[in-house]
Design a protein around this motif. Structure first.
Motif, short mmCIF file in Angstrom:
data_model
loop_
_atom_site.label_atom_id
_atom_site.label_comp_id
_atom_site.label_asym_id
_atom_site.label_seq_id
_atom_site.Cartn_x
_atom_site.Cartn_y
_atom_site.Cartn_z
N ALA A 224 38.07 35.63 103.13
CA ALA A 224 38.68 35.44 104.44
C ALA A 224 40.16 35.11 104.26
O ALA A 224 40.57 34.45 103.31
CB ALA A 224 37.98 34.31 105.19
N GLY A 225 40.98 35.60 105.19
CA GLY A 225 42.42 35.39 105.11
C GLY A 225 43.14 36.54 104.44
O GLY A 225 44.37 36.59 104.43
N THR A 226 42.38 37.50 103.87
CA THR A 226 43.00 38.67 103.26
C THR A 226 43.62 39.55 104.34
O THR A 226 43.12 39.62 105.47
CB THR A 226 41.93 39.47 102.48
OG1 THR A 226 41.40 38.64 101.45
CG2 THR A 226 42.52 40.73 101.86
N ASP A 227 44.75 40.20 104.01
CA ASP A 227 45.42 41.10 104.94
C ASP A 227 44.43 42.16 105.42
O ASP A 227 43.93 42.97 104.63
CB ASP A 227 46.61 41.75 104.25
CG ASP A 227 47.46 42.60 105.21
OD1 ASP A 227 47.03 42.80 106.37
OD2 ASP A 227 48.54 43.05 104.80
N THR A 228 44.12 42.14 106.70
CA THR A 228 43.11 43.07 107.22
C THR A 228 43.58 44.51 107.19
O THR A 228 42.76 45.43 107.31
CB THR A 228 42.74 42.69 108.67
OG1 THR A 228 43.93 42.66 109.47
CG2 THR A 228 42.08 41.32 108.71
N THR A 259 38.52 42.76 104.83
CA THR A 259 37.41 42.01 104.24
C THR A 259 36.11 42.80 104.25
O THR A 259 35.02 42.22 104.17
CB THR A 259 37.21 40.68 104.99
OG1 THR A 259 37.03 40.97 106.38
CG2 THR A 259 38.40 39.76 104.81
#
Length: 607
Positions: A224-228, A259
């Protein structure tokens, strides 16, 4: 000539038309001119303000020389006002003034670009002199990498700064600064060319995460928090620090956006794998380096093979046994009822490769689910996954029919019921029924009976042979039994007419009226079976009534009294039972009354 005296006249107002000559550029010289002046005697003043209708103007002395003004840099963007004031003591008084129609501007002398010429960066333009910044428009252009001059490029964008696009890679950029109308700037200027725009790799992402684990596959994804917007690919090895260009490192073909998840197939079971991630190049960026850290995932043991086999009857009190069709795989059996594992009293027993369970009252009417969950440890082969099956619906136990016999004296018979005492042996409740034959389908009457209770079967026809039956009623754990062998036959009684009466519909019959008689009773008559007869009684003399029409139905009879019938005549009606009815019922009508007519009213006398 002799001077007689003197007189003073009023001073005239200074007159003329003012104008400003010259270019309104900082560093340039402008001059205020009066056309058709009424006087040249006076002084000049210069002022500046942010708008031509300002209430307050600031004196401008720097560069002012009479009617001329060398526009200082501080006047850039400001309006100029020249004021001529008539000299004191002269023949004229007052002042003239003029305001420039546009503000003073600075000549653009250059524009520069700052920022690295590579994807993902922004380029910022700035003009000289800096005071012109609010008064310019920036236009960005792209030209070929081989270009040497800032001309002929493709227009890209108006604004500042400029975000470098993927299409710019391999080309050069330049910017043009153009002054805005009535602004602080004047003219236009073009920058020099940038370096050839280059592509750069994405930054290395963080390590991926294990999302699902299987015996021959691992599912991974970014945290989570990864560049979508990013597109990510994954590589794996059984070595913790492999050469990522060597044979021991494998790249997964499938990629995931943001993600999203990717499954790595065809892995060895019970094996440790190290997995890295990198962001795939797109939009002008190239592939990032592989993540510095990896995530570790261990595949499960081999998946269970075969299935489950269930033996035993799905009946209360019976024992079910489940076993593996492919024995020797490590794991454990689990029994479920309504989704809850069965435990406590009656907990299923387990042995190597089998499990047994005796069905209880709580299982009746339900299906049981049995699972075998693989595990690594055990005396057999490590296994993973789950085998599952469902039983048939658990039924109650069956009951055999009760023993049953009756003699004729054991049954109390009426014309509408059969009553007897059911056997008193045992504790099971029973149901009673009857049928027309020993092989007929019994009709059940009433609810469940306790042993030794009275069975009262209502509803049979009168004067009819019936066979009686018993069966065990359904209980919490047993089904209703089949019917017993027949007892009988037992014959219901005929319907006695001894307590019945005949009712007439007319209390005052008269000649020409129809008199109807019906059979009435205080209890259910059922089907009426019998015949009717009528006797006429005139002055004590009786004679049978001869019918020229249908005497009636079994339910009622009627007679049309002749118009010649004597007043006082009575009629005796008799019903004689037959077949299922026995006895006679007699009734006598009221005497025939004379016909009464109403007298017509007396008509009015003619006038």
């Amino acid at each position: 000539m002799r001077k007689l005296g003197s007189a003073a006249t009023n001073k005239g107002k200074v007159g003329g038309t003012l104008s400003i000559e010259g270019e309104l550029l900082t560093g340039g010289k402008v001059r205020a001119v009066i056309e058709n002046p009424t006087t040249q005697a006076g002084s000049w003043s210069w002022y500046t303000a942010g708008n031509p209708g300002a209430d307050v103007w600031t004196p401008c002395t720097d560069g002012a020389a009479g009617s001329e003004l060398t526009i200082p840099a501080s006047a850039a963007g400001l309006y100029l006002k020249a004021v001529f004031t008539a000299a004191t003591g002269g023949d004229f008084e007052g002042s003239l003034e003029i305001v420039s129609t546009v503000p003073a501007a600075s000549q653009l002398t250059g524009v520069a670009i700052t920022g690295p010429a590579r994807i993902g960066e922004q380029l910022t333009a700035s003009v000289l002199p800096a005071v012109c910044e609010p008064g310019v428009r920036y236009e960005w252009y792209r030209t070929a990498s081989s270009a040497t001059e800032s001309t002929g490029g493709q227009f890209l964008y108006t604004g500042n700064p400029y975000a470098i696009q993927a299409e710019d890679i391999g080309n050069r950029l330049y910017v043009k600064a153009v002054s805005l109308p009535a602004s602080v700037a004047f003219g236009e200027t073009v920058s020099t060319l940038t370096e050839v725009v280059s592509s750069v790799p994405y930054d290395a992402p963080s390590a991926p995460e294990i999302k699902k684990t299987g015996a021959t596959a691992l599912t991974v994804g970014m945290p989570a928090g990864t560049d979508t917007a990013g597109l990510y690919e994954f590589g794996y090895s059984t070595q913790p620090d492999p050469d990522k260009t060597g044979a021991e490192f494998h790249t997964v073909t499938a990629k995931a956006r943001g993600t999203g998840e990717v499954t790595i197939p065809e892995l060895a079971s019970s094996t440790v794998y190290y997995i890295w991630a990198r962001r795939s190049g797109e939009g002008g960026f190239t592939d990032s380096p592989w993540s510095a850290a990896s995530v570790t995932g261990t595949t499960l043991p081999p998946a269970l093979t075969g299935g489950l086999s269930l033996t035993g009857s799905c009946i209360y009190g019976e024992t079910l046994t489940v076993s593996l069709t492919v024995p020797g795989q490590n794991g454990s059996f689990h029994w479920y009822r309504d989704g809850v594992e069965i435990s406590g009293t009656g907990n299923p027993s387990h042995s190597d490769g089998t499990s047994s369970y005796q069905l209880g009252t709580g299982d009746i009417g339900k299906q049981l689910t049995i699972t075998y969950q693989g595990q690594k440890e055990g005396s057999g082969s490590p296994a993973s996954g789950e085998l599952t099956m469902a039983s048939d619906t658990i039924e109650k136990q069956s009951q055999t029919a009760p023993a049953f016999s009756l003699s004729d004296g054991d049954v109390e018979k009426t014309d509408s019921s059969l009553t007897f005492t059911v056997p008193s042996e045992g504790e099971k409740k029973l149901k009673a029924g009857y049928a027309y034959s020993s092989t007929g389908v019994p009709v059940s009457r009433g609810g469940a009976l306790n042993p030794g209770g009275q069975a009262v079967l209502t509803g049979p026809d009168r004067n009819t042979d019936y066979y009686l039956f018993l069966k065990y009623a359904e209980s919490d754990t047993e089904k209703e039994s089949v019917w017993s062998a027949a007892a009988g036959p037992f014959t219901t009684e005929k319907r006695s007419l001894s307590s019945d009466t005949i009712a007439f519909d007319l209390t005052a019959p008269h000649p020409g009226s129809r008199l109807t008689a019906t059979l009435t009773s205080s209890r259910e008559l059922g089907e009426i079976e019998g015949t009717w007869s009528w006797v006429e009684i005139v002055d004590g003399v009786t004679s049978p009534v001869a019918f020229t029409e249908d005497i009636g139905t079994p339910e009622e009879t009627s007679y049309l009294i002749p118009d010649t019938a004597a007043v006082g005549t009575k009629y005796t009606v008799t019903f004689t039972g037959k077949d299922g009815m026995e006895g006679t019922v007699t009734g006598t009508s009221s005497p025939v009354s004379p016909v009464t007519t109403e007298q017509y009213p007396t008509p009015p006398r003619p006038r």
